[in-house]
Design a protein around this motif. Structure first.
Motif, short mmCIF file in Angstrom:
data_model
loop_
_atom_site.label_atom_id
_atom_site.label_comp_id
_atom_site.label_asym_id
_atom_site.label_seq_id
_atom_site.Cartn_x
_atom_site.Cartn_y
_atom_site.Cartn_z
N ASP A 15 0.89 -1.16 0.00
CA ASP A 15 0.00 0.00 0.00
C ASP A 15 0.94 1.23 0.00
O ASP A 15 2.14 1.10 0.25
CB ASP A 15 -0.86 -0.07 1.28
N ASP A 17 0.13 5.26 1.00
CA ASP A 17 0.02 6.22 2.11
C ASP A 17 -0.08 5.50 3.45
O ASP A 17 -0.87 4.57 3.61
CB ASP A 17 -1.18 7.14 1.92
N ASP A 18 0.71 5.94 4.39
CA ASP A 18 0.76 5.38 5.76
C ASP A 18 1.43 4.01 5.83
O ASP A 18 1.52 3.43 6.91
CB ASP A 18 -0.63 5.31 6.42
N THR A 19 1.86 3.47 4.68
CA THR A 19 2.62 2.21 4.71
C THR A 19 4.05 2.51 4.26
O THR A 19 5.01 2.20 4.96
CB THR A 19 1.96 1.16 3.78
N ASP A 193 -7.23 -2.85 3.38
CA ASP A 193 -6.06 -3.56 2.86
C ASP A 193 -6.09 -5.08 3.03
O ASP A 193 -5.17 -5.76 2.59
CB ASP A 193 -4.79 -3.00 3.53
MG LIG Z 1 -2.64 3.21 3.69
#
Ligand SMILES: [Mg+2]
Length: 243
Positions: A15, A17-19, A193
């Protein structure tokens, strides 16, 4: 979470964003800039506008709507103000410029990607659209890591459906020419996810970023469940025996 089987995969998908990208600051900053812009053309104070933006954000994301023009039209509607198309477009531009300024790679990303490559894994990104064709891919290119990846699927741009739908993962498997059980997907959100990659037989790992995450997200009622939960991508190297 304990792994009860050996994971034998040939490709690792992430993934975005944020990963891979730390966008916690970017998200806050972009919201604040919009609240500031809107406070200068309305009578509302920034805190009130900020609250409205957050509400709209949650509502829009829950229905897979990522187009910021729609978001800001909804914000204007909630504030009961009229915004011209030019004003909306300006907000969208300012929003993404602010976002870019404050987003950065998590420090474990580059070393992990290099190691995974050295170990012979094929690498990819499966991410949702930013709501406008080409925007997300452009962002990934500017962030300077697109060269690491054999494939980038932007769900909603390259496919009809966005995550958690399985379609973007079917697309990724088609590009890789691999069955699902030879691929692992790493993301940060259980709700978006896990279902898609699980539906096509992939392994799924959830990464807890910012030491917080929605762990409320992860409980016995979750179905399907991720195969494991990690706190850093370095743990992934151990799981994949790439040491
Ligand atoms: Mg994310």
């Amino acid at each position: 979470m304990v792994l009860n089987e050996k994971i034998n995969v040939r490709a690792v998908l992430f993934d975005y964003d944020d990963t891979i990208m730390d966008v916690s600051e970017a998200r806050n900053y972009a919201r604040q800039v919009i609240a500031y812009e809107l406070s200068s053309i309305t009578n509302f104070d920034q805190d009130h506008i900020l609250g409205v933006i957050k509400d709209v954000e949650i509502r829009m994301e829950s229905v897979g709507q990522f187009d910021r023009r729609i978001w800001f039209k909804e914000v204007a509607k909630a504030l009961n103000v009229e915004l011209s198309i030019d004003e909306i477009n300006k907000l969208v531009r300012v929003y993404w410029d602010s976002w870019r300024l404050r987003s950065r790679l998590f420090p474990d990303v580059m070393p992990t990607l290099s190691e995974l490559r050295r170990c012979g894994f094929r690498l990819g990104i499966v991410t949702n659209t930013d709501g406008e064709p080409g925007l997300k891919r452009g962002r990934i290119r500017r962030d300077g890591i697109d060269e690491f990846f054999d494939l980038i699927v932007v769900a909603g741009d390259d496919t009809k459906y966005v995550k958690p739908h399985p379609e973007p993962f079917i697309r990724a498997l088609h590009i890789l020419g691999m069955p699902g059980n030879e691929v692992i997907y790493i993301g940060d959100r259980v709700s978006t996810d896990v279902p898609g990659p699980k539906a096509v037989g992939m392994y799924v790992g959830i990464i807890k970023r910012y030491n917080s995450l929605n762990t409320g997200d992860i409980n016995d009622n979750i179905n399907p469940k991720p195969d494991f939960i990690i706190n850093s991508l370095f743990e992934l190297l151990r799981i994949l025996e790439c040491l």
